[in-house]
Design an enzyme around this catalytic site. Structure first.
Site, PDB file in Angstrom:
ATOM      1  CE  LYS A  13      -9.196  10.596 -30.809  1.00 54.31           C
ATOM      2  NZ  LYS A  13      -9.970  11.811 -31.138  1.00 54.31           N
ATOM      3  NE  ARG A  88      -8.137  13.001 -25.273  1.00 53.21           N
ATOM      4  CZ  ARG A  88      -9.002  12.104 -25.737  1.00 53.21           C
ATOM      5  NH1 ARG A  88      -8.774  10.833 -25.625  1.00 53.21           N
ATOM      6  NH2 ARG A  88     -10.096  12.504 -26.326  1.00 53.21           N
ATOM      7  NE  ARG A 127     -19.435  11.493 -31.516  1.00 55.83           N
ATOM      8  CZ  ARG A 127     -18.247  11.561 -30.927  1.00 55.83           C
ATOM      9  NH1 ARG A 127     -17.244  10.842 -31.386  1.00 55.83           N
ATOM     10  NH2 ARG A 127     -18.070  12.374 -29.917  1.00 55.83           N
ATOM     11  NE  ARG A 160     -18.695  11.202 -26.746  1.00 56.37           N
ATOM     12  CZ  ARG A 160     -17.419  11.093 -27.093  1.00 56.37           C
ATOM     13  NH1 ARG A 160     -17.008  10.088 -27.845  1.00 56.37           N
ATOM     14  NH2 ARG A 160     -16.553  11.995 -26.686  1.00 56.37           N
ATOM     15  NE  ARG A 171     -15.175  16.145 -26.657  1.00 56.80           N
ATOM     16  CZ  ARG A 171     -16.015  15.570 -27.520  1.00 56.80           C
ATOM     17  NH1 ARG A 171     -17.261  15.982 -27.601  1.00 56.80           N
ATOM     18  NH2 ARG A 171     -15.615  14.592 -28.282  1.00 56.80           N
TER      19      ARG A 171
HETATM   20  P1  AP5 Z   1     -15.475   9.609 -34.417  1.00 55.58           P
HETATM   21  O1  AP5 Z   1     -14.840   8.452 -35.129  1.00 55.58           O
HETATM   22  O2  AP5 Z   1     -16.463   9.339 -33.352  1.00 55.58           O
HETATM   23  O3  AP5 Z   1     -14.304  10.598 -33.911  1.00 55.58           O
HETATM   24  P2  AP5 Z   1     -13.312  10.504 -32.665  1.00 55.58           P
HETATM   25  O4  AP5 Z   1     -12.000  11.032 -33.126  1.00 55.58           O
HETATM   26  O5  AP5 Z   1     -13.329   9.116 -32.090  1.00 55.58           O
HETATM   27  O6  AP5 Z   1     -14.003  11.559 -31.727  1.00 55.58           O
HETATM   28  P3  AP5 Z   1     -14.296  11.518 -30.161  1.00 55.58           P
HETATM   29  O7  AP5 Z   1     -15.249  12.648 -29.898  1.00 55.58           O
HETATM   30  O8  AP5 Z   1     -14.687  10.141 -29.728  1.00 55.58           O
HETATM   31  O9  AP5 Z   1     -12.908  11.846 -29.606  1.00 55.58           O
HETATM   32  P4  AP5 Z   1     -12.604  12.468 -28.259  1.00 55.58           P
HETATM   33  O10 AP5 Z   1     -11.139  12.419 -28.343  1.00 55.58           O
HETATM   34  O11 AP5 Z   1     -13.158  13.777 -27.991  1.00 55.58           O
HETATM   35  O12 AP5 Z   1     -13.417  11.579 -27.222  1.00 55.58           O
HETATM   36  P5  AP5 Z   1     -13.043  10.316 -26.350  1.00 55.58           P
HETATM   37  O13 AP5 Z   1     -14.210   9.421 -26.345  1.00 55.58           O
HETATM   38  O14 AP5 Z   1     -11.724   9.772 -26.723  1.00 55.58           O
HETATM   39  O15 AP5 Z   1     -16.116  10.542 -35.542  1.00 55.58           O
HETATM   40  C1  AP5 Z   1     -16.850  11.703 -35.216  1.00 55.58           C
HETATM   41  C2  AP5 Z   1     -18.052  11.862 -36.182  1.00 55.58           C
HETATM   42  O16 AP5 Z   1     -17.558  12.119 -37.511  1.00 55.58           O
HETATM   43  C3  AP5 Z   1     -18.938  10.610 -36.307  1.00 55.58           C
HETATM   44  O17 AP5 Z   1     -20.271  11.017 -36.428  1.00 55.58           O
HETATM   45  C4  AP5 Z   1     -18.438   9.924 -37.602  1.00 55.58           C
HETATM   46  O18 AP5 Z   1     -19.479   9.186 -38.227  1.00 55.58           O
HETATM   47  C5  AP5 Z   1     -18.006  11.118 -38.428  1.00 55.58           C
HETATM   48  N1  AP5 Z   1     -16.852  10.829 -39.288  1.00 55.58           N
HETATM   49  C6  AP5 Z   1     -15.727  10.124 -38.962  1.00 55.58           C
HETATM   50  N2  AP5 Z   1     -14.845  10.097 -39.983  1.00 55.58           N
HETATM   51  C7  AP5 Z   1     -15.429  10.829 -40.988  1.00 55.58           C
HETATM   52  C8  AP5 Z   1     -14.987  11.188 -42.313  1.00 55.58           C
HETATM   53  N3  AP5 Z   1     -13.806  10.803 -42.813  1.00 55.58           N
HETATM   54  N4  AP5 Z   1     -15.812  11.964 -43.048  1.00 55.58           N
HETATM   55  C9  AP5 Z   1     -17.026  12.379 -42.555  1.00 55.58           C
HETATM   56  N5  AP5 Z   1     -17.496  12.069 -41.331  1.00 55.58           N
HETATM   57  C10 AP5 Z   1     -16.694  11.297 -40.552  1.00 55.58           C
HETATM   58  O19 AP5 Z   1     -12.905  10.973 -24.903  1.00 55.58           O
HETATM   59  C11 AP5 Z   1     -14.029  11.422 -24.186  1.00 55.58           C
HETATM   60  C12 AP5 Z   1     -13.587  12.074 -22.887  1.00 55.58           C
HETATM   61  O20 AP5 Z   1     -12.918  11.097 -22.067  1.00 55.58           O
HETATM   62  C13 AP5 Z   1     -12.583  13.208 -23.039  1.00 55.58           C
HETATM   63  O21 AP5 Z   1     -13.244  14.445 -23.216  1.00 55.58           O
HETATM   64  C14 AP5 Z   1     -11.828  13.153 -21.695  1.00 55.58           C
HETATM   65  O22 AP5 Z   1     -12.587  13.771 -20.682  1.00 55.58           O
HETATM   66  C15 AP5 Z   1     -11.786  11.661 -21.397  1.00 55.58           C
HETATM   67  N6  AP5 Z   1     -10.577  10.997 -21.916  1.00 55.58           N
HETATM   68  C16 AP5 Z   1     -10.537  10.006 -22.859  1.00 55.58           C
HETATM   69  N7  AP5 Z   1      -9.268   9.599 -23.087  1.00 55.58           N
HETATM   70  C17 AP5 Z   1      -8.477  10.355 -22.263  1.00 55.58           C
HETATM   71  C18 AP5 Z   1      -7.070  10.424 -22.051  1.00 55.58           C
HETATM   72  N8  AP5 Z   1      -6.224   9.627 -22.731  1.00 55.58           N
HETATM   73  N9  AP5 Z   1      -6.612  11.307 -21.137  1.00 55.58           N
HETATM   74  C19 AP5 Z   1      -7.462  12.091 -20.432  1.00 55.58           C
HETATM   75  N10 AP5 Z   1      -8.806  12.096 -20.601  1.00 55.58           N
HETATM   76  C20 AP5 Z   1      -9.312  11.230 -21.509  1.00 55.58           C
HETATM   77 MG    MG Z   2     -13.947   8.315 -30.184  1.00 55.97          MG
END
Ligand code: AP5
Ligand code: MG
Ligand code: ZN
Length: 222
Positions: A13, A88, A127, A160, A171
């Site tokens: 994402k 979410r 990552r 991270r 997660r």
């Molecule tokens: P990346 O693009 O970083 O993936 P992502 O989907 O953004 O993954 P996140 O881990 O950031 O999502 P998340 O939903 O767990 O965390 P968030 O920060 O939102 O890609 C991942 C890896 O793959 C990278 O190394 C990239 O280079 C590689 N990659 C990407 N695309 C690729 C491809 N096509 N092919 C190969 N490799 C690829 O949330 C963190 C925390 O915040 C949550 O755990 C929760 O506690 C809280 N939180 C955040 N939002 C909310 C909400 N709305 N409600 C409640 N709690 C929330």
């Molecule tokens: Mg992210």
């Protein structure tokens, strides 16, 4: 234009939202990034959300929605935004609908990026992030030109805390997009599924094509 990116943790994402926001000239709004920033600076919000994030649990809706609404007030979001990792839950989806209805700018599309659990674990464990500019790398699929160093700004890359294997498992278990929320967007005719298990450029192409189709449909309706 307002766009929503949905998908389990690690499906890409953040990687895709950066490209799309730049391409379309809209803001990139990621609740996860806002929370990490708050934790880093030790703000009141940071103190409240830190423990949830460390465990890989969802932050409660009330706090998450308040954070999102505040972010939407910033001037750079006036011309549209791509929401990454929000909503979410069904409650968050309803809150976003309301906020966009007030602005008379309903979401153009809800794009769901999918990938298998094995692929997600591979992506998260490899990552690396730039703490200065937010660039995202992967040691196998998106390696930086120089190991451990950001291509854009030369800062030292970090991992991270919540990308440790046991937290990743939690997660994955707790943060899949709930059916109720997906059904909500399906009923609005806005849900588009994108196969995220391909290279970054192929996924970007499909996302942009889906966005174009959604924009054309919206034009027809108005
Ligand atoms: P990346 O693009 O970083 O993936 P992502 O989907 O953004 O993954 P996140 O881990 O950031 O999502 P998340 O939903 O767990 O965390 P968030 O920060 O939102 O890609 C991942 C890896 O793959 C990278 O190394 C990239 O280079 C590689 N990659 C990407 N695309 C690729 C491809 N096509 N092919 C190969 N490799 C690829 O949330 C963190 C925390 O915040 C949550 O755990 C929760 O506690 C809280 N939180 C955040 N939002 C909310 C909400 N709305 N409600 C409640 N709690 C929330
Ligand atoms: Mg992210
Ligand atoms: Zn950087």
């Amino acid at each position: 234009m307002h766009l929503i990116l949905l998908g389990p943790p690690g499906t890409g994402k953040g990687t895709q939202a950066k490209v799309i926001a730049e391409r379309l000239g809209i803001a990139h709004i990621a609740t996860g990034d806002l929370f990490r920033e708050a934790v880093k600076h030790g703000t009141e919000l940071g103190k409240q959300v830190g423990a949830y994030m460390e465990r890989g649990d969802l932050v409660p809706d009330e706090l998450t929605i308040a954070t999102l609404l505040e972010r939407m007030q910033r001037p750079d979001a006036a011309g549209g935004a791509i929401f990454d990792g929000f909503p979410r839950t069904f409650q968050q989806a309803q809150a976003l609908d309301e906020a966009l209805a007030v602005r008379n700018t309903p979401a153009g599309a809800a794009l769901l990026i999918t990938a298998s659990d094995d692929e997600i674990v591979r992506r998260l464990s490899g990552r690396w992030l730039c703490p200065a500019c937010g660039a995202i790398f992967h040691e196998a699929s998106q390696p930086p030109k120089k190991q451990g160093e950001c291509d854009n700004c030369g800062s030292e890359l970090t991992q991270r805390e919540d990308d440790k294997p046991d937290v990743v498992r939690n997660r994955l278990e707790r943060q899949r997009p709930p059916d109720e929320m997906l059904e909500h967007y399906r009923q609005q005719g806005k849900l588009v599924e994108i196969d995220g298990a391909r290279d970054v450029d192929a996924v970007t192409r499909d996302l942009l094509a889906a966005i174009e189709t959604a924009a054309a449909d919206t034009d027809k309706r108005t």
